[in-house]
Design a protein around this motif. Structure first.
Motif, mmCIF file in Angstrom:
data_model
loop_
_atom_site.group_PDB
_atom_site.id
_atom_site.type_symbol
_atom_site.label_atom_id
_atom_site.label_comp_id
_atom_site.label_asym_id
_atom_site.label_seq_id
_atom_site.Cartn_x
_atom_site.Cartn_y
_atom_site.Cartn_z
ATOM 1 N N PRO A 1 3.154 -7.721 3.490
ATOM 2 C CA PRO A 1 2.210 -8.047 3.053
ATOM 3 C C PRO A 1 1.065 -6.847 2.679
ATOM 4 O O PRO A 1 -0.164 -6.947 2.342
ATOM 5 C CB PRO A 1 1.458 -8.976 3.922
ATOM 6 N N LEU A 2 1.569 -5.604 3.258
ATOM 7 C CA LEU A 2 0.573 -4.493 3.318
ATOM 8 C C LEU A 2 0.969 -3.509 2.116
ATOM 9 O O LEU A 2 2.094 -3.473 1.894
ATOM 10 C CB LEU A 2 0.244 -3.863 4.414
ATOM 11 N N SER A 3 0.003 -2.858 1.553
ATOM 12 C CA SER A 3 0.394 -1.570 0.537
ATOM 13 C C SER A 3 -0.217 -0.294 1.362
ATOM 14 O O SER A 3 -1.255 -0.071 1.771
ATOM 15 C CB SER A 3 -0.284 -1.673 -0.611
ATOM 16 N N LEU A 4 0.756 0.750 1.295
ATOM 17 C CA LEU A 4 0.306 1.943 1.763
ATOM 18 C C LEU A 4 0.390 2.973 0.507
ATOM 19 O O LEU A 4 1.288 3.014 -0.208
ATOM 20 C CB LEU A 4 1.245 2.600 2.726
ATOM 21 N N ILE A 5 -0.845 3.879 0.573
ATOM 22 C CA ILE A 5 -0.901 4.663 -0.560
ATOM 23 C C ILE A 5 -0.661 6.249 0.114
ATOM 24 O O ILE A 5 -1.285 6.618 1.037
ATOM 25 C CB ILE A 5 -2.319 4.933 -1.299
ATOM 26 N N HIS A 6 0.204 6.955 -0.493
ATOM 27 C CA HIS A 6 0.800 8.232 0.115
ATOM 28 C C HIS A 6 0.016 9.223 -0.782
ATOM 29 O O HIS A 6 0.408 9.407 -2.039
ATOM 30 C CB HIS A 6 2.341 8.551 0.312
ATOM 31 N N ILE A 7 -1.017 9.874 -0.337
ATOM 32 C CA ILE A 7 -1.762 11.060 -1.175
ATOM 33 C C ILE A 7 -0.825 12.320 -1.032
ATOM 34 O O ILE A 7 -0.618 12.859 -0.308
ATOM 35 C CB ILE A 7 -2.962 11.360 -0.778
ATOM 36 N N SER A 8 -0.629 13.124 -2.261
ATOM 37 C CA SER A 8 0.017 14.294 -2.375
ATOM 38 C C SER A 8 -0.428 15.151 -3.461
ATOM 39 O O SER A 8 -0.808 14.518 -4.460
ATOM 40 C CB SER A 8 1.518 14.121 -2.666
ATOM 41 N N GLU A 9 -0.339 16.527 -3.499
ATOM 42 C CA GLU A 9 -0.848 17.348 -4.399
ATOM 43 C C GLU A 9 0.327 17.590 -5.367
ATOM 44 O O GLU A 9 1.457 17.500 -5.080
ATOM 45 C CB GLU A 9 -1.092 18.701 -4.050
ATOM 46 N N PRO A 10 0.029 17.675 -6.706
ATOM 47 C CA PRO A 10 1.080 17.560 -7.557
ATOM 48 C C PRO A 10 1.967 18.829 -7.565
ATOM 49 O O PRO A 10 1.250 19.772 -7.173
ATOM 50 C CB PRO A 10 0.296 17.570 -9.265
ATOM 51 N N ARG B 1 9.923 0.342 -0.653
ATOM 52 C CA ARG B 1 9.722 -0.462 0.456
ATOM 53 C C ARG B 1 10.075 0.019 1.620
ATOM 54 O O ARG B 1 10.727 0.548 1.895
ATOM 55 C CB ARG B 1 10.485 -1.694 0.202
ATOM 56 N N ASP B 2 9.104 -0.016 2.886
ATOM 57 C CA ASP B 2 9.337 0.415 4.123
ATOM 58 C C ASP B 2 9.055 -0.933 5.061
ATOM 59 O O ASP B 2 7.977 -1.300 5.668
ATOM 60 C CB ASP B 2 8.293 1.347 4.570
ATOM 61 N N GLY B 3 10.118 -1.969 5.409
ATOM 62 C CA GLY B 3 9.890 -3.095 6.001
ATOM 63 C C GLY B 3 9.009 -3.912 5.324
ATOM 64 O O GLY B 3 9.282 -4.285 3.970
ATOM 65 N N ALA B 4 7.935 -4.325 5.794
ATOM 66 C CA ALA B 4 6.918 -5.299 5.173
ATOM 67 C C ALA B 4 5.895 -4.763 4.248
ATOM 68 O O ALA B 4 5.280 -5.216 3.699
ATOM 69 C CB ALA B 4 6.159 -6.194 6.280
#
Length: 217
Positions: A208-217, A155-158
């Motif tokens: 109320p928002l969702s963030l997707i953080h893309i990273s390489e394995p 969680r990052d704030g909201a």
């Protein structure tokens, strides 16, 4: 003129007398209207607040939940209805509360946790604390919330963060991915040439928002 005459003589005591008189009126008005710090020992008094701790899952904190919270509080004695006297014609001390009119009791209170509550916040439930005295209201129940860590989400704030590993080929050519959210998995297409650390936003899928953080394995 009398050489011993002092024009201020007598007035000090006179004005002092008036001062004492007005002071008396002040005391009278204070007693009538509750001025100063005086409080009647027999007046109504609110009961003490009661504290409790509650651990929630990540999802319960996000969407809200109804939980039972165990508390120990002071309640009015059920045996004598808070009077401190046993039933009967002769005035006898209540054997349950020993004449105090109150007892310490452990119970469970159903608490409605609002959606979006954050770690460390306190939910106040009015009137569920210790019983008041002399007809005063009960205190409140203060529930401090802690949130259990989640294996995928942070969680990052909201907002809710999710780190999603992808292959080099998916990053270079683009791909349709299955993304976990609080509402379940959704399909999301990332464009070709996606770089490590790119953030994509799924509206309405977080708190109320969702963030997707893309990273390489």
């Amino acid at each position: 003129m009398d050489p011993n005459f002092n024009p201020n003589a007598g007035f000090g005591g006179g004005f002092g007398g008036f001062g004492d008189a007005f002071s008396g009126f002040g005391d009278l008005f204070g007693d009538l209207f509750g001025g100063g710090s005086r409080r009647s020992p027999n007046g109504p008094r609110q009961g003490e607040n009661v504290g409790a701790r509650l651990e929630l899952t990540f999802e319960e904190a996000a969407f809200g939940a109804e939980k039972e919270v165990p508390v120990t509080r002071i309640e009015a004695c059920a045996k004598c209805s808070g009077t401190g006297s046993a039933a009967g014609s002769a005035p006898e001390t209540c054997p349950t509360c020993r004449g105090k009119g109150k007892v310490r009791r452990s119970t469970k209170i159903r608490v409605q946790i609002p959606a979006g509550v954050d770690d460390g916040q306190t939910v106040r439930v009015r009137g569920e604390g210790c019983a008041g005295s002399n007809g005063g209201p009960s205190g409140d129940l203060l529930v401090e919330v802690s949130i259990r860590s989640h294996p995928f989400f942070q969680r990052d704030g909201a907002n809710v963060l999710c780190e999603l590993p992808i292959t080099f080929t998916q990053a270079a050519l683009g791909a349709e991915l299955e993304v976990p959210t609080l509402d379940g998995k959704v399909r999301y297409t990332i464009p070709e040439g996606t770089q490590t650390g790119t953030v994509f936003r799924l509206r309405g899928k977080g708190i109320p928002l969702s963030l997707i953080h893309i990273s390489e394995p």
